[in-house]
Motif scaffolding. Structure first.
Motif, PDB file in Angstrom:
ATOM      1  N   UNK A 143       0.845  -1.194   0.000  1.00  0.00           N
ATOM      2  CA  UNK A 143       0.000   0.000   0.000  1.00  0.00           C
ATOM      3  C   UNK A 143       0.883   1.248   0.000  1.00  0.00           C
ATOM      4  N   UNK A 144       0.909   1.936  -1.113  1.00  0.00           N
ATOM      5  CA  UNK A 144       1.669   3.180  -1.215  1.00  0.00           C
ATOM      6  C   UNK A 144       0.973   4.249  -0.381  1.00  0.00           C
ATOM      7  N   UNK A 145       1.764   5.126   0.207  1.00  0.00           N
ATOM      8  CA  UNK A 145       1.243   6.160   1.097  1.00  0.00           C
ATOM      9  C   UNK A 145       0.123   6.967   0.425  1.00  0.00           C
ATOM     10  N   UNK A 146      -0.977   7.172   1.153  1.00  0.00           N
ATOM     11  CA  UNK A 146      -2.173   7.798   0.580  1.00  0.00           C
ATOM     12  C   UNK A 146      -1.883   9.179  -0.004  1.00  0.00           C
ATOM     13  N   UNK A 147      -1.035   9.954   0.671  1.00  0.00           N
ATOM     14  CA  UNK A 147      -0.761  11.316   0.180  1.00  0.00           C
ATOM     15  C   UNK A 147      -0.090  11.296  -1.182  1.00  0.00           C
ATOM     16  N   UNK A 148       0.866  10.362  -1.333  1.00  0.00           N
ATOM     17  CA  UNK A 148       1.553  10.211  -2.625  1.00  0.00           C
ATOM     18  C   UNK A 148       0.545   9.840  -3.711  1.00  0.00           C
ATOM     19  N   UNK A 149      -0.344   8.912  -3.367  1.00  0.00           N
ATOM     20  CA  UNK A 149      -1.337   8.447  -4.334  1.00  0.00           C
ATOM     21  C   UNK A 149      -2.256   9.589  -4.741  1.00  0.00           C
ATOM     22  N   UNK A 150      -2.735  10.328  -3.733  1.00  0.00           N
ATOM     23  CA  UNK A 150      -3.701  11.384  -4.028  1.00  0.00           C
ATOM     24  C   UNK A 150      -3.091  12.505  -4.867  1.00  0.00           C
ATOM     25  N   UNK A 151      -1.813  12.766  -4.614  1.00  0.00           N
ATOM     26  CA  UNK A 151      -1.137  13.800  -5.402  1.00  0.00           C
ATOM     27  C   UNK A 151      -1.122  13.412  -6.891  1.00  0.00           C
ATOM     28  N   UNK A 152      -0.871  12.135  -7.148  1.00  0.00           N
ATOM     29  CA  UNK A 152      -0.827  11.673  -8.540  1.00  0.00           C
ATOM     30  C   UNK A 152      -2.222  11.605  -9.160  1.00  0.00           C
ATOM     31  N   UNK A 153      -3.179  11.127  -8.350  1.00  0.00           N
ATOM     32  CA  UNK A 153      -4.552  10.988  -8.858  1.00  0.00           C
ATOM     33  C   UNK A 153      -5.087  12.339  -9.338  1.00  0.00           C
ATOM     34  N   UNK A 154      -4.684  13.405  -8.616  1.00  0.00           N
ATOM     35  CA  UNK A 154      -5.184  14.746  -8.948  1.00  0.00           C
ATOM     36  C   UNK A 154      -4.684  15.221 -10.306  1.00  0.00           C
ATOM     37  N   UNK A 155      -3.713  14.523 -10.899  1.00  0.00           N
ATOM     38  CA  UNK A 155      -3.179  14.930 -12.200  1.00  0.00           C
ATOM     39  C   UNK A 155      -4.016  14.417 -13.376  1.00  0.00           C
ATOM     40  N   UNK A 156      -5.077  13.687 -13.062  1.00  0.00           N
ATOM     41  CA  UNK A 156      -5.913  13.163 -14.149  1.00  0.00           C
ATOM     42  C   UNK A 156      -6.426  14.286 -15.041  1.00  0.00           C
TER      43      UNK A 156
ATOM     44  N   UNK B  26      -3.187   1.938  -7.152  1.00  0.00           N
ATOM     45  CA  UNK B  26      -1.889   2.565  -6.900  1.00  0.00           C
ATOM     46  C   UNK B  26      -0.821   1.488  -6.841  1.00  0.00           C
ATOM     47  N   UNK B  27       0.214   1.659  -7.611  1.00  0.00           N
ATOM     48  CA  UNK B  27       1.281   0.666  -7.721  1.00  0.00           C
ATOM     49  C   UNK B  27       0.700  -0.748  -7.839  1.00  0.00           C
TER      50      UNK B  27
END
Lengths: 431, 253
Positions: free
Chosen positions: A67-80, A93-94
Motif C-alpha cells: 500500500x503506497x502512502x495515501x498522500x503520494x497516491x492522491x497527489x498523482x490521482x489529482x493529475x488526471x 496505486x502501484x
C-alpha cells in the motif's frame, strides 16, 4: 520446451521471483508458459519492432502488493486530465486497488468489487501471461442488464515510481445485456523507472455498449506494456479510444472478438511522441461470426527521435460473411529522425466481405503552413494549429464532450512544451 | 500608407533554372486598382506568390518596396501584418481548423504584430457576422473547417470574406474569377467593390476581361514572358478581349 536464446537479466529476475512465489494453479500455469518462451523479441513476427529482450535493459522484479502512502497516491490521482468532470473514480496505486481512496459509482446497477484472483485466459501472449502470473491486484466492475450508466467511471492507475519493479493490475468488466458503460482508464506516473503490465478484460452482453477511453501518461522512463481483451456479444457496440503520451516504451495490445452477430466496434487512438519514445500498438480484430463491423483508425504525431508503430490484424473466420472491416493509420512526422511503421494484416477466410486498409505518413503540408502564414499567423503558431487540427480529428471518436476537452487540453500541453523548446532554441520555428 | 514599388524584378524557380519574372516593374499607390492580364505561363501567379512570400522561388534581381521597406525580406506573416493579402486562385483546404477560429487567430496575430490590442471574442463575432452576411455566407459555413467541402464559388467568397475581416491595404487577387459562374462572379465582385477605398490598393490578376466589367480598374497591364509589355487604362482590357494575347509573345493563348 523452447530454450530461451539466453536469459536477460530482466528475464532472470522474473524467473527467480516466479519460482519462489506461492500462487494459484492458474497463475502457476501462466508463469510456466511464460518461462517456456521468455520475453518476446524481434525474431517473433508480432514483436519485430518491440524487442523486449533488448528494451527491458535491467531487472524489474514482480512487485509484491504494497500500500503506497495515501498522500503520494492522491497527489498523482489529482493529475488526471478529467479532474472536475463529474464521474466515479476508482484508484489503483502501484498495481493495488485502493477502495478507501476511491469514489464509487452510486448507480444501483453498477457494482465494483476487489478482484482477488485473475480470470485465466487461454493464450500464449507473453504480456497476458505476465499479468496473470505476477498479478498485483485489481477490481471487477459489473453492470446489470439494461442499466445505462450515464456517469463515466474512471479508473486512475497511478505509479509512484518508488520501486523499479513490475506492477500487474487487472480490470475485469462485465456489461449485461442492453447495458451501457463509459469506462475511462487513466495511467499516470511522474518519477522513476518501472514496468506497468495492466490488463483489461471486458465482456459485453447482447445489445451492450462500452465506451472505453484510455489515457497513458506514465513516467518518462517507464515501460507501459498493456493488454485489452474485449469480447462482444450480439448487437453490441464498442467505442475504444487510446491516447498515448507517456512512458519510454509503450506496447498496447488489443484483442477484440466478435462472438455475436450484428456488432459494431471502433478501435481508435492517437499517440503524441517525442524524445526517444517508442509506442507500438498491436490490434487483433477477430470476426468470428457474421455481420459485424469494425473500424480501426490511429492518428499519430511523432517528433524528435521517437518511433510509432501500428500493427493491425483483421481476421475473418470462414463463417463470418457480411463482415465489414477497415483500418487505417496516419502519422505526422515532425522531425527527420522520427519514424512510423505500419503493418496491416488481413486474414480473410470468408468470401462475402468488405475489408480494407490504408496508411499515410508525412510532414505537415507546406501549402497549409503557407496559407496560414499568408493570413498573418506566425510560423510556429501555424504549425501548432495544424498539428492540433490533425489530433482533433482523432478525438472526434470520443463522444463525451467533457472527456474530449480533457484530452484536448493534454494535447495543447504537449504542443506548448514543443513550442517552448523551439523558443528556447531561439529559432521560434521548427528544427 | 501602402505604396508598393516593384523594381526590375527577376525571379526564377528555386530548384530549376527556369526564369519566370524577367525585369518586372510596377508601382501601385493607395486607392488604385491595377489589373494584370496575360496568357497562361506569363508569370501572373508567380508574381502574386512572390509578393505574398511563398517558398520555391528565388529572386535573382530587383527589389520590392512596401512604403519604402524591403518587402522581400519579410516573413509571409509579417507581410500580412503590414497589409498584404493574397486571395488565392486555389484556396487551400485546412481540415480540422474552423473558419471562424482561423480568422480570429489570424486577425489577432496581425493586430499583435502591429502593436494593437487584440480583439475580444464578442467584438470579433460581430465583425465576422456582419461581413459574412454581406457576402451571403451562412454562419454554418463559418463553423466548417477552412474551405473543406466548399464549392468553387464558396471558396472564392470565403477568400473575399477573409479580406473583408482582415482589412488589408494591399489586396492581390489571383484569378479570383476562375471557376465562377456569372452569379457567383457578381457576388464576389460586389464584395470586392465594397472594399474599395482611398487607402486600399488592389492588384487584380486575371486571364479574362470579364471580371474587369465588374471590378473596373484604374490601370491595366499586359504581362508576357515575365515582364509588363504594355500598360493602359481600362480600354486596354477590351482591346485584349478582341484581339487576344497573340501580339504579346510566343506563349500566347
Amino acid at each position: 520446451m523452447n530454450i530461451p536464446i539466453r536469459n536477460t537479466t530482466a528475464e532472470a529476475a522474473y524467473f527467480q521471483a516466479g519460482q519462489a512465489m506461492v500462487v494459484s494453479p492458474a497463475r502457476r500455469a501462466a508463469f510456466d508458459r511464460f518461462m517456456a518462451g521468455g520475453l518476446p523479441h524481434r525474431r517473433m513476427e508480432d514483436w519485430r519492432w518491440t524487442d523486449l529482450k533488448q528494451l527491458l535493459a535491467r531487472p524489474f522484479p514482480p512487485a509484491a502488493p504494497v500500500l503506497t502512502e495515501a498522500r503520494t497516491v492522491e497527489r498523482l490521482v489529482a493529475l488526471s486530465p478529467f479532474e472536475g468532470v463529474p464521474r466515479a473514480r476508482l484508484v489503483i496505486a502501484d498495481g493495488v486497488y485502493r477502495p478507501e481512496l476511491s469514489e464509487l459509482p452510486v448507480t444501483a446497477g453498477v457494482s465494483v468489487s476487489l478482484l482477488s484472483d485473475p480470470t485465466p485466459i487461454d493464450a500464449d501472449d507473453p504480456l497476458l501471461l505476465l499479468n496473470t502470473a505476477f498479478f498485483t491486484g485489481g477490481l471487477k466492475i459489473e453492470v446489470a442488464a439494461g442499466e445505462n450508466v450515464t456517469l463515466p467511471v474512471e479508473i486512475v492507475s497511478v505509479n509512484s515510481g518508488e520501486r523499479a519493479e513490475s506492477f500487474a493490475p487487472r480490470i475485469e468488466v462485465e456489461i449485461g445485456d442492453g447495458a451501457a458503460l463509459t469506462l475511462v482508464e487513466t495511467h499516470l506516473g511522474i518519477d522513476g523507472s518501472y514496468v506497468a503490465l495492466p490488463l483489461t478484460l471486458a465482456m459485453l452482453g447482447a445489445g451492450a455498449r462500452l465506451d472505453r477511453i484510455k489515457v497513458q501518461e506514465d513516467a518518462a522512463r517507464a515501460y507501459h506494456l498493456a493488454n485489452a481483451h474485449i469480447d462482444l456479444g450480439a448487437e453490441a457496440t464498442l467505442r475504444d479510444f487510446t491516447f498515448t503520451i507517456g512512458a519510454a516504451v509503450t506496447r498496447n495490445q488489443g484483442f477484440v472478438t466478435f462472438s455475436g452477430e450484428g456488432s459494431d466496434a471502433r478501435v481508435t487512438g492517437s499517440y503524441l511522441l517525442h524524445d526517444r519514445q517508442h509506442c507500438d500498438t498491436r490490434l487483433v480484430i477477430d470476426h468470428a461470426v457474421p455481420r459485424c463491423t469494425s473500424r480501426e483508425i490511429f492518428k499519430c504525431v511523432v517528433d524528435e527521435e521517437a518511433r510509432g508503430i501500428f500493427q493491425g490484424k483483421v481476421i475473418v473466420r470462414p463463417d463470418a460473411q457480411k463482415t465489414d472491416g477497415k483500418q487505417s493509420s496516419h502519422a505526422l512526422l515532425l522531425s527527420p529522425t522520427a519514424e512510423f511503421d505500419a503493418k496491416p494484416e488481413l486474414e480473410i477466410f470468408a468470401d462475402d466481405v468488405i475489408c480494407g486498409h490504408g496508411a499515410t505518413a508525412g510532414d505537415l503540408e507546406e501549402d497549409h503552413v503557407f496559407y496560414l502564414r499568408s493570413r498573418g499567423i506566425p510560423e510556429d503558431r501555424a504549425r501548432s494549429m495544424l498539428i492540433t487540427a490533425f489530433i482533433a480529428e482523432a478525438f472526434d471518436d470520443v463522444t463525451d464532450e467533457r472527456l474530449r476537452d480533457g484530452l484536448a487540453a493534454r494535447a495543447e500541453g504537449w504542443l506548448d512544451r514543443r513550442r517552448g523548446i523551439a523558443d528556447a532554441a531561439g529559432n521560434g520555428g521548427d528544427a | 500608407m501602402g505604396i508598393l514599388e516593384i523594381k526590375d524584378l527577376h525571379v526564377k524557380l528555386a530548384d530549376e533554372d527556369k526564369v519566370i519574372l524577367d525585369g518586372l516593374s510596377l508601382i501601385v499607390r493607395p486607392g488604385e486598382v491595377h489589373a494584370i492580364m496575360g496568357p497562361n505561363g506569363s508569370g501572373k501567379s508567380t508574381l502574386s506568390y512572390v509578393l505574398a512570400g511563398r517558398e520555391g522561388y528565388e529572386v535573382t534581381g530587383g527589389e520590392v518596396l512596401l512604403d519604402g521597406e524591403d518587402l522581400l525580406a519579410m516573413e509571409p506573416n509579417e507581410r500580412a501584418a503590414r497589409g498584404v493579402f493574397l486571395a488565392f486562385q486555389y484556396p487551400i483546404e485546412i481540415p480540422g481548423v474552423a473558419t471562424m477560429q482561423f480568422l480570429k487567430v489570424a486577425l489577432n496575430a496581425q493586430r499583435k504584430a502591429r502593436g494593437e490590442p487584440e480583439m475580444s471574442t464578442p467584438e470579433f463575432m460581430r465583425l465576422i457576422r456582419d461581413r459574412a452576411q454581406r457576402l451571403g455566407i451562412s454562419p454554418e459555413m463559418l463553423k466548417r473547417p477552412v474551405n473543406v467541402g466548399f464549392s468553387g464559388g464558396e471558396k472564392k467568397r470565403a477568400e473575399i470574406l477573409q479580406m473583408a475581416v482582415l482589412e488589408p491595404s494591399m489586396c492581390i487577387m489571383d484569378e479570383t474569377d476562375s471557376g465562377l459562374d456569372i452569379d457567383a462572379l457578381r457576388i464576389v465582385a460586389d464584395g470586392v467593390n465594397g472594399l474599395r477605398s482611398p487607402d486600399r490598393a488592389m492588384i487584380v490578376i486575371t486571364h479574362y476581361q470579364r471580371l474587369l466589367e465588374y471590378i473596373v480598374p484604374d490601370r491595366v497591364h499586359v504581362l508576357s514572358q515575365g515582364r509588363i509589355v504594355k500598360s493602359g487604362d481600362k480600354s486596354l482590357a477590351l482591346e485584349l478581349e478582341e484581339r487576344g494575347y497573340a501580339d504579346y509573345g510566343r506563349d500566347a493563348a
